[in-house]
Design an enzyme around this catalytic site. Structure first.
Site: not given
Ligand code: 8OZ
Length: 360
Positions: A27, A100, A176, A179, A181, A228, A236, A318-319
């Protein structure tokens, strides 16, 4: 035959990939207010097209699916046109790209939603969590429980976004389910107190995820659908205390569907993983017979080990991809990685987005 390495080509469902150094969804909050990706996103993804597979940043399937400032959408032709420029640029570089598909559920704020709308959730329970709005970090707003009779049109939104994904030229879609959601909220017993067919038992709490996957597979083909999950993720405000009961069922159901892959968030940046959680992730992983993408804090050596052992088809980084657009070549040649600047992760312009140079 030489063992599979991070640099082996292969087929994941219907998609041929040139290596196993995948790009995880990230994101970045740089879309236009209406959810249309900006031109700089084309450059950003193009720079990262040497990844075996790019999984785009989480992209809302409807206005109510939005929970953060300036995230992109895929629910109208304008969105699809802008994404088409991105997939074309990636394909020109011989890259592959899945989008995604995201619905945030209760992780949203009134200021991000159409006037008069409230966030939707399995039950009317506010998350003890924050989101990012025009004013900075704010507590999430009170959600309302989605009605049973609204669920078919919610599933239709996922299917419709998948139809747009096809027209925009994506190689596939990733649902997705991680995480904290919406789909994760249905799975989690602390968020889902429903008494209809979508709450209560393990089968019922898994139902929405599986129905979404079936609808999306119907539209594009199961071999172009990934999912995922985050079985140990508490981000969250998710209770994972019964994950060892519900996730074996979900993994088995996914295995039966012969999807392109299952992508699992095994660890979170900056958080230690307790032993019991490590064991759960490992047990679930070794039981799964389909293509598995591992994610969460992997470096080159740990990535090489897990792909080599056959326990994962690929690793999603990712990062490292934020600040190393040519990550596969850097791994291959042993070139030192650049550290990303955290202050430019979310929002802003080209700085910290398209200005990290390739080393190769
Ligand atoms: C970071 C900030 C906002 C959203 C996720 C889509 O965790 C996200 C996300 C990550 O999957």
């Amino acid at each position: 035959m030489s063992p599979t390495s991070l640099f082996s080509e292969g087929n994941i469902g219907a998609t041929q990939v040139k290596n196993r150094v995948f790009m995880a969804p990230l994101t970045r909050n740089r879309a236009q207010a209406d959810g249309t990706p900006k031109a700089m996103a084309t450059e950003y993804y193009k720079q990262r097209a040497t990844a075996g597979l790019i999984i785009t940043e989480a992209t809302q399937i409807s206005p109510l699916g939005k929970g953060y400032l300036d995230t992109p959408g895929l629910y109208n032709e304008t969105h699809a046109e802008a994404w088409k420029a991105i997939t074309s640029a990636v394909h020109q570089q011989n890259g592959k790209i899945f989008i995604q598909l995201w619905h945030v559920g209760r992780i949203s704020h009134l200021s991000l939603l159409p006037k008069g709308e409230q966030p939707i959730a399995p039950s009317a329970i506010r998350a003890n969590s924050q989101t990012f709005t025009e004013k900075g970090f704010e507590d999430t707003s009170d959600p309302r429980a989605i009605k049973s009779e609204e669920i078919p049109s919610l599933i239709e939104q996922y299917r419709s976004a998948t139809r747009l994904a096809k027209s925009a030229g994506f190689d596939g879609v990733e649902v997705h389910g991680a995480n904290g959601y919406l789909l994760n909220q249905f799975i989690a017993s602390n968020c889902n107190k429903r008494t209809d067919a979508y709450g209560g038992t393990i089968e019922n709490r898994s139902r929405l995820l599986l129905e979404v996957i079936d609808a999306v597979s119907n539209e594009i083909g199961a071999e172009k659908v990934g999912v995922r999950l985050s079985p140990i993720g508490q981000f969250n405000d998710i209770d994972v205390s019964d994950s060892s009961e519900i996730y074996p069922y979900i993994y088995k159901e996914l295995e039966n569907r012969k999807l392109a892959y299952l992508h699992v968030v095994e660890a979170f940046p900056g958080a230690d993983v307790p032993e019991a959680h490590k064991t759960l992730i490992e047990n679930l992983r070794s039981s799964f017979k389909g293509n598995y993408i591992a994610n969460g804090g992997y470096d080159k050596d740990r990535g090489q080990d897990i792909v080599n052992s056959g326990l994962a088809f690929a690793v999603a980084y990712g990062r490292p991809y934020i600040s190393n657009p040519d990550l596969p070549a850097r791994f291959d040649k042993g070139i030192a990685l650049t550290e990303p600047d955290q202050s430019t992760f979310y929002g802003g312009n080209e700085t910290g987005y398209t200005d990290y140079p390739a080393a190769t």
